[in-house]
Enzyme design. Structure first.
Site, short mmCIF file in Angstrom:
data_model
loop_
_atom_site.label_atom_id
_atom_site.label_comp_id
_atom_site.label_asym_id
_atom_site.label_seq_id
_atom_site.Cartn_x
_atom_site.Cartn_y
_atom_site.Cartn_z
N SER A 179 -5.70 -0.14 -4.68
CA SER A 179 -4.88 -1.34 -4.87
C SER A 179 -5.67 -2.62 -5.01
CB SER A 179 -3.89 -1.47 -3.71
OG SER A 179 -4.57 -1.46 -2.47
N LYS A 235 6.46 -1.41 -7.34
CA LYS A 235 5.45 -1.89 -8.29
C LYS A 235 5.96 -1.61 -9.71
CE LYS A 235 2.51 -0.94 -4.41
NZ LYS A 235 2.83 -2.09 -3.62
C1 LIG Z 1 -1.59 2.10 -2.06
C2 LIG Z 1 -0.36 1.56 -1.40
N1 LIG Z 1 0.39 2.40 -0.68
C3 LIG Z 1 1.49 1.98 -0.05
C4 LIG Z 1 1.90 0.68 -0.14
C5 LIG Z 1 3.14 0.24 0.58
O1 LIG Z 1 4.22 0.29 -0.29
P1 LIG Z 1 5.50 -0.62 -0.03
O2 LIG Z 1 5.16 -1.99 -0.53
O3 LIG Z 1 6.58 0.07 -0.79
O4 LIG Z 1 5.73 -0.61 1.45
C6 LIG Z 1 1.18 -0.23 -0.89
C7 LIG Z 1 1.66 -1.63 -1.00
O5 LIG Z 1 1.13 -2.54 -1.42
C8 LIG Z 1 0.00 0.22 -1.54
O6 LIG Z 1 -0.75 -0.61 -2.25
#
Ligand SMILES: Cc1ncc(COP(=O)(O)O)c(C=O)c1O
Length: 385
Positions: A179, A235
């Site tokens: 990310s 996203k």
């Molecule tokens: C790799 C990753 N997993 C999980 C999440 C968490 O997802 P959510 O925003 O739906 O809680 C994020 C959020 O930014 C993320 O970047």
């Protein structure tokens, strides 16, 4: 006691401020396409994960409105009570067909999906191995889970292989697209390394919708099939929520025992309806991924010389190093009407503060050129290039 509590809170805040790491909530008045309005000023937005531009797409807005008219506002209960509607079932089926799994279990967020999986499936004598750059939701869940957790070096299958235990149940977790760096995990090498040796889980929050045939994500792009696949809807789907894809037994197990699923109100049925529409748009509207490719090319052509790492995804980090300098550049960009988030520790490792530039299919070529030109000028002015 109350005074000690207050002091704990205020000293943590003061320490964060002294480190220059205080973050602020920024209330947006309106957003449309690649722009938003904050305190009366319009900004060009290069800081969102809405990679395909679906969050403000009229067709998706209409789908959610249609869902609201048909199914009402809230789901009314947790899934095992009466919160699971036919729209949720349809969404689960679509996800399974698209991504090739027997079961899809829905969650309110990716954060809770990751926590649910690691808390529910791991036991005391298990070994959990995570890429050291995995998202906070995974790291925190791993630390709080019953298992022993170790981190392997970023994208290093050989290091992972050396850490796998012959005597324990191993679970290996990686992101598909990281990310904060936008780089892709070496999924084929990792998958080969864990075969018959570990349960393999991929969190594809940033790959789903963007990579692979019909946007089916990082794993499909390279032809691997992890035991557990987490996809999030906040996203590329332009909405919110998440799903864990798995086989029938694990799906049944999570349905029974995953506390974030059992004890939390299900996502609204109208949202599930809109998510099904989003899947259709992701699959059919290849032009959105083509547009991203085009914009990535323009960005890299103009900024390749200052970028520390060129990623193949819409996440284009510009690592500056110190938090103060990164903030200075981000502030200067804002003065020019361009919003790019400064990402600082603890979100990223010390000394790697960065601008996290994200491109979306909602940007125009001219807007990306404007970003590149302004960024170059600002970096030069601040002695960063
Ligand atoms: C790799 C990753 N997993 C999980 C999440 C968490 O997802 P959510 O925003 O739906 O809680 C994020 C959020 O930014 C993320 O970047």
């Amino acid at each position: 006691m109350k005074r000690a509590f207050k002091q704990r809170v205020t000293s943590a805040l003061a320490e964060r401020a002294a480190q220059g790491l205080t973050r602020k909530l920024v209330p947006l008045a309106r957003q449309s396409g690649a722009q938003f309005v904050h305190q009366g000023q319009t900004y060009l937005h290069f800081s969102s994960n809405d990679y395909l531009g679906l969050a403000t797409d009229p067709a998706l807005i209409t789908a959610w409105q249609e869902g609201l008219s048909r199914y009402g506002c809230g789901s009314g209960a947790s899934p095992l009570v009466t919160g699971f509607h036919q729209t949720h079932q349809t969404l689960e089926t679509l996800l399974c067909e698209w991504l090739g799994y027997e079961r899809a279990i829905l969650f309110n967020s990716g954060f809770s999906a990751n926590q649910a999986v690691l808390f529910t499936l791991l036991q005391q004598d298990d070994l959990l191995l995570q890429d050291r750059l995995n998202h906070a939701s995974l790291m925190e869940a791993g630390m709080l889970s019953a298992a022993t957790m170790k981190r392997f070096r970023h994208n290093d299958a050989a290091h992972l292989s050396a850490l796998l235990s012959a005597d324990q149940t191993n679970m290996v977790v990686t992101e598909g697209v990281f990310s904060m760096d936008g780089d892709c995990a070496p999924l084929v090498a990792l998958s080969d390394c864990v075969r018959h040796r570990a349960v393999f889980m991929v969190d594809d929050a940033h790959g789903i919708g963007v990579l692979g045939p019909d946007g089916s994500g990082s794993c499909a792009a390279v032809g691997i099939h992890p035991d557990l696949l987490v996809v999030t809807f906040g996203k590329a789907f332009g909405l919110s929520g998440a799903a864990v894809l798995c086989d029938r037994d694990v799906g049944d197990y999570l349905t029974q025992f995953a506390r974030h699923h059992v004890y939390s109100t299900a996502i609204p049925p109208a949202q599930a309806y809109a998510l099904s529409r989003a899947i259709e748009m992701i699959q059919r509207e290849q032009w959105r991924r083509d547009k991203l490719q085009l914009l990535q090319g323009i960005y890299q052509e103009r900024l390749g010389h200052v970028a520390t790492a060129l990623s193949q995804t819409p996440i284009q980090p510009l690592i500056i190093g110190s938090s103060e300098r990164t903030l200075r550049v981000a502030t200067a960009l804002r003065e020019q009407g361009i919003w790019v988030s400064a990402i600082r520790p603890p979100t990223v490792p010390q000394g790697t503060a960065r601008l996290r530039v994200t491109l979306t299919a909602g940007h125009s070529e001219a807007q990306v050129r404007q970003l590149a030109m302004t960024l170059r000028q600002v970096m030069e002015r601040h002695g960063e290039s």
